[in-house]
Scaffold this active site. Sequence first.
Site, PDB file in Angstrom:
ATOM      1  N   GLU A   1     -13.407  22.755  16.842  1.00 57.30           N
ATOM      2  CA  GLU A   1     -13.377  24.057  18.596  1.00 57.30           C
ATOM      3  C   GLU A   1     -14.554  25.171  18.594  1.00 57.30           C
ATOM      4  O   GLU A   1     -14.408  25.983  19.627  1.00 57.30           O
ATOM      5  CB  GLU A   1     -11.966  24.219  18.533  1.00 57.30           C
ATOM      6  CG  GLU A   1     -11.085  25.320  19.932  1.00 57.30           C
ATOM      7  CD  GLU A   1     -10.689  26.375  20.132  1.00 57.30           C
ATOM      8  OE1 GLU A   1     -11.384  27.338  21.125  1.00 57.30           O
ATOM      9  OE2 GLU A   1     -11.172  26.562  18.751  1.00 57.30           O
TER      10      GLU A   1
ATOM     11  N   ASP B   1      -3.106  26.340  22.218  1.00 57.75           N
ATOM     12  CA  ASP B   1      -4.418  27.679  21.650  1.00 57.75           C
ATOM     13  C   ASP B   1      -3.990  28.538  21.834  1.00 57.75           C
ATOM     14  O   ASP B   1      -5.308  29.068  21.733  1.00 57.75           O
ATOM     15  CB  ASP B   1      -5.548  26.517  22.005  1.00 57.75           C
ATOM     16  CG  ASP B   1      -6.582  26.950  20.803  1.00 57.75           C
ATOM     17  OD1 ASP B   1      -6.434  27.312  19.815  1.00 57.75           O
ATOM     18  OD2 ASP B   1      -8.268  26.825  21.776  1.00 57.75           O
TER      19      ASP B   1
ATOM     20  N   ASP C   1      -3.824  29.144  14.534  1.00 49.46           N
ATOM     21  CA  ASP C   1      -5.401  29.267  14.836  1.00 49.46           C
ATOM     22  C   ASP C   1      -5.659  28.083  13.913  1.00 49.46           C
ATOM     23  O   ASP C   1      -6.342  28.094  13.842  1.00 49.46           O
ATOM     24  CB  ASP C   1      -5.448  30.410  15.969  1.00 49.46           C
ATOM     25  CG  ASP C   1      -6.526  30.003  16.435  1.00 49.46           C
ATOM     26  OD1 ASP C   1      -6.533  28.836  17.447  1.00 49.46           O
ATOM     27  OD2 ASP C   1      -7.456  30.612  16.774  1.00 49.46           O
TER      28      ASP C   1
END
Length: 487
Positions: free
Chosen positions: A352, A380, A318
């Site tokens: 993000e 993602d 991630d």
Amino acid sequence: MLEYSMICHLWKRKKREKMKYVFLIFFINLLPQYAGKSLRRDDSYPKTFEDIKNEIAGYTDIAKAIIDLAVHGKAQNRSYERLALFADTIGPRLSGSKNLDAAIKYMFSALQEDGLENVHLEPVKVPHWERGEEFAMMLEPRNHSIAILGLGSSVATPPEGITAEVLVVASFDELHKRAQEAKGKIVVYNEPFINYGETVCYRSQGAVEAAKVGAVASLIRSVASFSIHSPHTGWQNYQPDVPRIPTACISVEDAEMMSRMSFRGTKIVVHLKMGAKTYPDSPSFNTVAEIVGSKYPEQIVLVSGHLDSWDVGQGAMDDGGGAFISWEALSLIKDLGLRPKRTLRLVLWTAEEQGGIGAEQYYQLHKENISNFDIVMESDEGTFKPSGLGFTGSAKARDIVNEIMTLLLPINVTNVYDNADGTDIDYWMRDGVPGASLRDDLSKYFWFHHSQGDTMTVQDPNQMNLCAAVWTVVSYVIADMEEMLPR
């Protein structure tokens, strides 16, 4: 003289008849090319879906070449190896950190060295929070070290820490029913993991709800489907009119243990110390590279992942995997000597994890050209074994994407699911731009998500090869088709 003029007349008539015949032959040869299309002077015509299917079928050989190169050829394992070098060299990349700065510089150089076009950085301002030193210790009914990870944007405890009795609840409803018991206590949430979307509200809102009933801190069971005493961090939000209390995630095991103790009527006392600090916003960058379109360079097919991560593990899953298969898409297309009609643009988002901060500023900067964005794509949610795409868009666009996915039959990745997911592309999709996200096997994703376990050990090179092939075929075909996806 009369004889000569008659000869001339006959010769001209034969010439006209011959020209009509030539034109007729030309027109007959032209008919199959324009079957089912209305001919116009400007060569434009409303395409039937059969035309579009035939156009997509024409990409069969290119799709096979992409798959062969990514899965079996010289590019095999490249995205994995690139990611491993990056993750091992840079490490975790929290918004506002020196590591994130180093990561952006690293990628800027790497994309240039890869021979991509228009490699540049677009400046943004991002949050800068640091967790500092933190620990938690159970003092009653026995001494026990509690594994914690402070949540993003949390305030610190006083320097001496907080020592308080614990109130364990399983839900916000239970907290509200027991509000009179919460004052002056540390609220521990032992909420069950249902799915990420439903359960994450305890992480994001747990501190606010606990503060409303007078708690001095909150400890939240990690939003994880499996645990080996591993806390999982993430962003949380305060509200302007509610006191800000320190908040952290704890392991599933510790949350369940305290729940059992509480159920037996055992008094639990915890000492919590957190040195978290929020600094002024820091300068950062979205990282951009392109393959410029050959016919419609102003039109954009955007592929993306986010470069930042949390400050634990390596940020390999991630979202290192998503960022690096997006880079790989451009590399594979370049390696095959292909140049699509539209510009294929790679964006590696910053910040993000703090709520799509870099992406929101990118949207504000580029939204005036929204009519030129053909599709926005973000990976993602891991790069495990892929099963297809999540897609958001019109019914006609979905039919086209369904047809494109048939090109991936050789690797058996053909599904199109409802709704694309991606914090960074949501801004565009809300305004009607088609969006796509990679769908893969999420069964183990939340084992490692936002934890020390998010390392290269989680990644599988063969699965990344397949993900890269999917991402590349879809983005290339959409970028090269004659018409944009209908909205």
